[in-house]
Enzyme design. Structure first.
Site, PDB file in Angstrom:
ATOM      1  CD  GLU A 140     -10.051   3.915  -0.004  1.00 30.95           C
ATOM      2  OE1 GLU A 140     -10.103   5.608  -0.105  1.00 30.95           O
ATOM      3  OE2 GLU A 140      -9.298   2.922  -0.156  1.00 30.95           O
ATOM      4  CB  SER A 157      -0.516  -8.398  -1.329  1.00 30.61           C
ATOM      5  OG  SER A 157      -1.008  -8.657  -0.915  1.00 30.61           O
ATOM      6  CE  LYS A 166      -4.460  -1.729   0.304  1.00 21.60           C
ATOM      7  NZ  LYS A 166      -3.950  -3.251   0.794  1.00 21.60           N
TER       8      LYS A 166
HETATM    9  C1  LIG Z   1      -5.021  -4.423   0.704  1.00 22.29           C
HETATM   10  C2  LIG Z   1      -4.420  -5.175   0.594  1.00 22.29           C
HETATM   11  C3  LIG Z   1      -4.566  -6.316  -0.716  1.00 22.29           C
HETATM   12  C4  LIG Z   1      -5.815  -5.432  -1.601  1.00 22.29           C
HETATM   13  O1  LIG Z   1      -5.505  -4.776  -2.362  1.00 22.29           O
HETATM   14  P1  LIG Z   1      -5.642  -4.790  -3.500  1.00 22.29           P
HETATM   15  O2  LIG Z   1      -5.656  -3.990  -3.774  1.00 22.29           O
HETATM   16  O3  LIG Z   1      -6.098  -6.245  -4.372  1.00 22.29           O
HETATM   17  O4  LIG Z   1      -4.103  -5.289  -3.790  1.00 22.29           O
HETATM   18  C5  LIG Z   1      -3.916  -7.285  -0.772  1.00 22.29           C
HETATM   19  N1  LIG Z   1      -3.291  -7.650   0.454  1.00 22.29           N
HETATM   20  C6  LIG Z   1      -2.766  -6.700   0.748  1.00 22.29           C
HETATM   21  C7  LIG Z   1      -1.346  -6.965   2.387  1.00 22.29           C
HETATM   22  C8  LIG Z   1      -3.258  -5.549   1.640  1.00 22.29           C
HETATM   23  O5  LIG Z   1      -2.955  -4.935   2.340  1.00 22.29           O
END
Ligand SMILES: *Cc1c(COP(=O)(O)O)cnc(C)c1O
Length: 398
Positions: free
Chosen positions: A110, A377, A88
């Site tokens: 948000e 992610s 993020k």
């Molecule tokens: C917010 C988040 C996601 C989902 O958001 P995307 O916009 O689809 O990437 C996925 N993994 C983590 C660790 C997140 O914090």
């Protein structure tokens, strides 16, 4: 005959389905975003923040024990190692720097899992911007520590008590706050969705993931991966890693949505491609989950970050063009993915990312012998309470 390239759309998807009051701030944002992302000083400052504050480039890890166990070569792009624990921050550093250049004093955002709220609060603290984060009451309850983090970073958190009280409702409130004071405020949307130009802005700030991963993968293995796999909530981490590989026809792109309880009739999930169809939500034409009357259907996922009824429009295009394929992993499969990575590789990943790992586990026979690159992610610290509550009875019986 002339053809005009409509940059507000991805094929048939995307666009700007917004009320009149939003149009002026959206136009201003598009103009300023194009101006500043072409500016050499802006780009240099963002690159410097990503390196010296956020910790880029992130590692590319060969998951050796799991590879052997699964009979394939599993590689992990480690966005879990980025400051604040998820991808993020790539986006919020970009957008908050943009807000500063645009002369805004306040950023609203948000948040679902709380990760985008924490990343926005972090970037605002770094750059000296006022920060207000909207969070659904359900999410606030299941992510209490992220709420505390935001407040410690100086942000004001507004808990949203209506609708399903999750991400969708928080987005509505943040948009309302933006429209109420567009001169002083920037709205930092957290995923590659919403009205143009947001999907392009967010994907643009996230594509550094794929640029690094492609270069490192080539350097380490002398080849490209056979498949790139990422979980898809709104779609920002997935598009961030996919974009660099879209021109490589030999590389399969796989997005993994939240299969929740399962994607059958009567089961709750957030698998927009498996169970949805195109429609408009939050200013954007894309695949979403709706009932026969066009009402948004309630969604469910074990991970707050994937619990959203619509998907980013660039994914809708890649899906219809068949350049990427979209599958899902259930809550149970995600937990298996989490556990495999924890015990097999020493990594506690986010439950969102665990969906991508869970998909690889399920599909391991079809993937046999392949080089598979998973975008990890985020890290799992924020999910430990959720996991502990699921493990409770099992431990008592042990
Ligand atoms: C917010 C988040 C996601 C989902 O958001 P995307 O916009 O689809 O990437 C996925 N993994 C983590 C660790 C997140 O914090």
């Amino acid at each position: 005959m002339t053809t005009t390239l409509d940059t507000t759309r991805f094929g048939a998807f995307g666009g700007t389905f917004a009320p009149e009051t939003l149009m002026a701030p959206l136009f201003e944002l598009e103009r300023e975003w194009k101006r500043w992302t072409a500016d050499a000083d802006f780009r240099a400052e963002l690159a410097s923040l990503l390196q010296h504050f956020a910790g880029r480039p992130t590692a590319l890890t060969h998951a050796r024990r799991l590879s052997r166990e699964l009979g394939l070569e599993l590689w992990l792009k480690r966005e879990d190692l980025l400051h604040t624990g998820a991808h993020k921050l790539n986006n919020t550093l970009g957008q908050c720097l943009l807000a500063q250049r645009m002369g805004k004093s306040r950023v609203v955002a948000e948040t679902g899992a709380g990760q985008h709220g924490v990343a926005t609060a972090t970037a605002c603290a770094l750059l000296g911007l006022d920060c207000v984060v909207y969070m659904g009451a359900v999410d606030a309850a299941r992510q209490r520590m992220n709420l505390l983090r935001m407040e410690l970073l100086g942000a004001r958190v507004r808990v949203v008590e209506h609708g399903q009280r999750t991400l969708k409702d928080a987005i509505n409130e943040a948009m309302r706050a933006w429209v109420g004071d567009p001169t002083e405020t920037h709205y930092a949307l957290g995923s590659a969705l919403g009205p143009h130009p947001f999907p392009s802005i967010v994907a643009g700030f996230q594509q550094v993931i794929g640029e690094e991963a492609r270069k490192d993968f080539l350097a380490r293995t002398g080849r490209l991966p056979d498949a790139v796999v990422a979980c898809v909530g709104g779609g920002s981490n997935a598009i961030g890693i996919f974009r660099a590989f879209v021109p490589d026809a030999s590389v399969a792109l796989v997005g993994v949505e939240a299969g929740g309880e399962g994607v059958g009739k009567g089961q709750q999930h957030a698998a927009r491609f498996a169970g949805g169809e195109p429609g408009v939500l939050h200013g954007c034409y894309t695949y979403l989950l709706q009932d026969d009357d066009g009402q948004i259907r309630p969604t469910h996922s074990i991970s707050a970050g994937l619990d959203y009824p619509a998907v980013g429009p660039e994914h809708a295009m890649l899906h219809d063009e068949k350049r990427a394929r979209y599958s899902w992993a259930t809550d149970a499969e995600a937990l298996r993915g989490f556990e495999a990575l924890a015990k097999g590789e020493g990594i506690l990943c986010a439950l969102e990312s665990a969906h991508a790992v869970g998909w690889v586990l399920r599909e391991r026979e079809a993937l046999s012998g392949q080089h598979v690159l998973v975008n990890l992610s985020g890290r799992g610290d924020k999910d430990l309470e959720t996991i502990a509550s699921l493990r409770g009875p099992e431990r008592e019986g042990a």
